[in-house]
Write an enzyme that holds these catalytic residues in place. Sequence first.
Site, PDB file in Angstrom:
ATOM      1  N   HIS A  27       0.950   3.436   2.324  1.00 34.46           N
ATOM      2  CA  HIS A  27       1.961   3.512   3.951  1.00 34.46           C
ATOM      3  C   HIS A  27       2.919   4.256   4.064  1.00 34.46           C
ATOM      4  O   HIS A  27       3.645   4.717   4.317  1.00 34.46           O
ATOM      5  CB  HIS A  27       1.036   2.501   4.343  1.00 34.46           C
ATOM      6  CG  HIS A  27       1.402   3.306   5.834  1.00 34.46           C
ATOM      7  ND1 HIS A  27       0.839   3.784   6.943  1.00 34.46           N
ATOM      8  CD2 HIS A  27       2.196   2.237   7.025  1.00 34.46           C
ATOM      9  CE1 HIS A  27       1.349   3.898   8.369  1.00 34.46           C
ATOM     10  NE2 HIS A  27       2.410   3.311   8.202  1.00 34.46           N
ATOM     11  N   THR A  84       0.765  -0.882   0.118  1.00 41.58           N
ATOM     12  CA  THR A  84      -0.167   0.241  -0.079  1.00 41.58           C
ATOM     13  C   THR A  84       0.864   1.183   0.100  1.00 41.58           C
ATOM     14  O   THR A  84       2.010   1.137   0.137  1.00 41.58           O
ATOM     15  CB  THR A  84      -1.189   0.093   1.238  1.00 41.58           C
ATOM     16  OG1 THR A  84      -0.145   0.105   2.255  1.00 41.58           O
ATOM     17  CG2 THR A  84      -1.702  -1.455   1.000  1.00 41.58           C
ATOM     18  N   ARG A 135      21.920  -3.114   5.559  1.00 43.44           N
ATOM     19  CA  ARG A 135      22.435  -1.698   5.713  1.00 43.44           C
ATOM     20  C   ARG A 135      22.485  -1.688   7.194  1.00 43.44           C
ATOM     21  O   ARG A 135      23.453  -0.612   8.114  1.00 43.44           O
ATOM     22  CB  ARG A 135      21.058  -1.384   5.390  1.00 43.44           C
ATOM     23  CG  ARG A 135      20.981  -0.970   4.076  1.00 43.44           C
ATOM     24  CD  ARG A 135      20.016  -0.179   4.006  1.00 43.44           C
ATOM     25  NE  ARG A 135      20.331   0.129   1.729  1.00 43.44           N
ATOM     26  CZ  ARG A 135      20.471  -1.196   0.836  1.00 43.44           C
ATOM     27  NH1 ARG A 135      20.538  -2.120   0.907  1.00 43.44           N
ATOM     28  NH2 ARG A 135      20.294   0.057  -0.114  1.00 43.44           N
TER      29      ARG A 135
END
Length: 150
Positions: A84, A82, A122
Amino acid sequence: MNKKIKNLKLEYDTKVAIVGSPYYKSIYDNLLNGTVSELSVHNINVEIINVEGALEIPTAISLVKKNFDGFIALGCVIRGETSHYDIVAENSAKALSQLGLDGICIGNGILTVDNIEQAEERSDPKLKNKGKDVAKALISLLLIKQAYSS
C-alpha cells in the site's frame, strides 16, 4: 536565479490552498506550522482544505484549481508491511507532477518515509522543517509564473 525573477515579489493578493491529509496528525500539524509560517512572511492568503488521505490530495486540488494561484500538498506516507505504501507514494506523487505539468503551481510536501521517527524529524519546524521548504518551493514556482505570464 534568473534576472527576471530575482527582485520580484509576489502579487499582493496571492491565494494559496494547503491541501492536506491529517492522517498522522502530529506530523501534519508540524508540516502545516512550518508551511503557514513561511507563507505568512510573504503575506500570502492561505486556505486549508483537508482530505482523508494522500491519494485524495491531487483530486481535491483538481476540483478547486481555478480558485487559487497555487497549492501545497501536505501529508505523510509511512512504509508498512504491505505494498500500500508504494501505491500511495507513487500515485500521489505522479498525480501531483501531472497537475504541475498542466500548469498548476504545486509544492509537494507529502513525506514518504520508512518510520515515524523519520517523519517527526522531517516535519518538525525546529529540525528539518520540510513545511518551510515546500512553501519556498511553491513561492519559486509562483514567481516564475508571475514573471513569465505578464
